[in-house]
Design an enzyme around this catalytic site. Structure first.
Site, PDB file in Angstrom:
ATOM      1  N   LYS A 196      -2.486 -12.030  -9.789  1.00 29.54           N
ATOM      2  CA  LYS A 196      -3.342 -11.088 -10.526  1.00 29.54           C
ATOM      3  C   LYS A 196      -2.510  -9.902 -10.990  1.00 29.54           C
ATOM      4  O   LYS A 196      -1.886  -9.212 -10.177  1.00 29.54           O
ATOM      5  CB  LYS A 196      -4.502 -10.602  -9.665  1.00 29.54           C
ATOM      6  CG  LYS A 196      -5.444  -9.679 -10.420  1.00 29.54           C
ATOM      7  CD  LYS A 196      -6.562  -9.151  -9.553  1.00 29.54           C
ATOM      8  CE  LYS A 196      -7.459  -8.209 -10.355  1.00 29.54           C
ATOM      9  NZ  LYS A 196      -6.725  -7.023 -10.847  1.00 29.54           N
ATOM     10  N   GLU A 272       2.980  -4.754   1.046  1.00 32.92           N
ATOM     11  CA  GLU A 272       4.044  -3.779   0.744  1.00 32.92           C
ATOM     12  C   GLU A 272       3.334  -2.583   0.134  1.00 32.92           C
ATOM     13  O   GLU A 272       2.847  -2.642  -0.998  1.00 32.92           O
ATOM     14  CB  GLU A 272       5.079  -4.394  -0.212  1.00 32.92           C
ATOM     15  CG  GLU A 272       6.395  -3.638  -0.231  1.00 32.92           C
ATOM     16  CD  GLU A 272       6.407  -2.538  -1.272  1.00 32.92           C
ATOM     17  OE1 GLU A 272       6.200  -1.363  -0.867  1.00 32.92           O
ATOM     18  OE2 GLU A 272       6.618  -2.827  -2.446  1.00 32.92           O
ATOM     19  N   GLU A 402       1.472  10.226  -0.520  1.00 30.77           N
ATOM     20  CA  GLU A 402       2.283   9.701  -1.614  1.00 30.77           C
ATOM     21  C   GLU A 402       1.808  10.299  -2.938  1.00 30.77           C
ATOM     22  O   GLU A 402       0.632  10.234  -3.271  1.00 30.77           O
ATOM     23  CB  GLU A 402       2.179   8.181  -1.650  1.00 30.77           C
ATOM     24  CG  GLU A 402       3.135   7.524  -2.602  1.00 30.77           C
ATOM     25  CD  GLU A 402       3.141   6.006  -2.451  1.00 30.77           C
ATOM     26  OE1 GLU A 402       4.224   5.413  -2.446  1.00 30.77           O
ATOM     27  OE2 GLU A 402       2.048   5.429  -2.328  1.00 30.77           O
TER      28      GLU A 402
END
Length: 499
Positions: A196, A272, A402
């Site tokens: 995807k 990840e 982040e």
């Protein structure tokens, strides 16, 4: 293959009124036309670059069914020579169409030509070659020898088998790297895949599917490629009982949701995820090298990299000196049109992402950080100037969360122990760096809980190097032999030895 240059990208008025998809999804060996489409934007201009098919849940279910049939009913999982040949064909197709893929990557991802010679395209292409070669020598069996049991000799061995049907869901920042680092080892292992694309960069991923359909002997259903803006499509992949494994690259919050969804059917999961990596400058390090490395790596692809060292830890007594060096290096960064070979930094992927970055910078300043340089939006497109913050609290949002933008937070430390403590003060553990005398730097590096580490500018990123994180940066490793083994199951056999 359609030329990437057919997408205008610069002038909204130049876009056709129709919204026919410029690329097609690959499902069950067929390139599909769809009635639903959604736009992909050129992040350097904000203009519509092209339109991608907007997959439905039914499309996802059809792709999974095709992958299931290909795994259960064809010889793909057991014919290693076929897999080697197909991977070599895929690699050659990628090489042959490299320039078209580069043009599309520059236009849709906002990558520069220099990045396309590295992690945005050329290095990912070599991942496919690496796994084709690895499959030729990787031992799919392991002999365990004999044991005596119940007065008889029993011979035992282990065989490696493909994990099954894989749902591969990728992020927007390095779409070629992320797609090929999943496709390469999964196909080498004998798995079938539903890939995807990221909603922000669908066209380049669909182009990979077209290459597979048009230039390889990969059997129908072995690789399926979807694009779509509906989050329910991804949810359908992660919850399907016919999917054996999910491999996902993206944010940690999304990774948590995928892991929870996969738990209902106990799927294997590779994740990840995010990072908040620290670069530590020791007092015996080369300050100029450290400042150059941290500044220019932080603005690579506008800071949209999970492994970038977005925290810079400096000795308190050398704080001002190092900050000045980094500031000067930021001033040298040329940003703008990513198609210009002189450009070092391109745009952020979207206005939404730029607003997120700008909001975090503003909140950091309100919380007491000092804005040394940057912190500005630049139009047209989604550009954000290289941004340097000092006086950053190690526990603050800008030091813990982040950003995914060109923002470097400087934190002062007292001694090596303090630097290690601050570096490890994070839910993440993806990467890191240290600059100092070799033995001392290595000693510090070994104390940081993170999956990859650079010492004095060393580059660990390569198809043969395992990549992944500790803690909430993920589960498992991508690339290298470890990357292949993520997609393999071990089956132990035993037989009575004839007397």
């Amino acid at each position: 293959m359609q030329e990437a240059t057919t997408f205008p990208g610069a002038d909204p008025a130049a876009q056709p009124a129709a919204t026919k998809a410029d690329r097609r999804m690959l499902v069950g060996g067929r390139l599909l036309e769809t009635s639903r489409t959604f736009p992909s934007l050129n992040p350097a201009t904000g203009a519509v670059l092209g339109h991608a098919p907007d997959a439905t849940v039914a499309d996802a279910e059809a792709a999974v069914a095709a992958a299931r049939r290909a795994f259960d009913e064809t010889s793909w999982a057991t014919d290693a020579q076929l897999r080697i040949r197909c991977l070599e064909q895929f690699h050659q197709a990628l090489v042959d169409h490299r320039d078209e893929l580069a043009d599309l990557t520059i236009a849709e991802v906002g990558a520069t030509p220099a990045l396309c010679t590295g992690a945005q395209l050329d290095q990912p292409i070599e991942i496919v070659r690496y796994y084709a070669d690895l499959l030729k020598s990787y031992p799919m069996t392991e002999d365990l020898g004999n044991i005596e049991s119940r007065g008889m000799q029993h011979h035992r061995w282990v065989e490696k088998e493909a994990a099954g049907v894989v749902a591969a869901i990728i992020a927007y920042n390095y779409p070629n790297q992320l797609a090929l680092a999943k496709l390469g080892p999964a196909l080498a292992a004998g798995c079938t895949v539903v890939l995807k694309a990221a909603p922000d960069t669908p066209l380049i991923t669909l182009a990979l599917g077209e290459l597979i359909a048009n230039h390889t002997d990969i059997p129908a259903g072995v690789v399926n490629v979807l694009s779509g803006a509906d989050p329910e499509v991804g949810a359908a992949l992660t919850t399907s009982a016919d999917v054996d494994m999910v491999t996902f690259t993206g944010s940690t919050p999304t990774g948590r949701r995928i892991m929870a969804a996969a738990s209902e059917t106990l799927k294997r999961v590779f994740l990840e995820l995010g990072g908040k990596s620290a670069a530590i400058v020791l007092d015996d390090g080369d300050f100029n090298t450290a400042a150059l490395f941290t500044a220019f790596s932080m603005v690579t692809h506008a800071g949209q990299g999970c492994a970038l060292t977005s925290r810079l830890l400096v000795p308190r007594k050398h704080h001002d000196e190092i900050v000045e060096l980094v500031k000067n290096n930021f001033g040298l960064v040329r940003y703008g049109d990513p198609a210009d070979p002189a450009t070092y930094m391109g745009p952020l992927i979207s206005e939404k992402q730029r607003d997120k970055v700008d909001g975090m910078v503003k909140r950091a300043v309100e919380a007491g950080a000092t804005l040394v340089t940057g912190g500005q939006k630049v139009d047209p497109g989604f550009f954000y100037t290289p941004t340097l913050l000092t006086d950053v609290d190690p526990d603050s949002e800008i030091a813990q969360e982040e950003v995914f933008g060109p923002v470097l937070a400087v934190i002062a430390y007292e001694d090596d122990d303090d630097a290690v403590r601050i570096a490890n003060n994070s839910i993440y553990g993806l990467s890191g760096a240290v600059f100092g005398s070799r033995d001392r730097a290595l000693g510090v590096a070994r104390r940081i809980r993170t999956g990859t580490f650079s010492i004095n500018g060393g580059n660990y990123f390569s198809p043969d190097s395992p990549f992944g994180g500790y803690k909430q940066s993920g589960i498992g490793r991508e690339m290298g032999t470890a990357g292949l083994e993520e997609f393999l199951e071990s089956k132990t056999f035993a037989t009575v030895v004839d007397r």
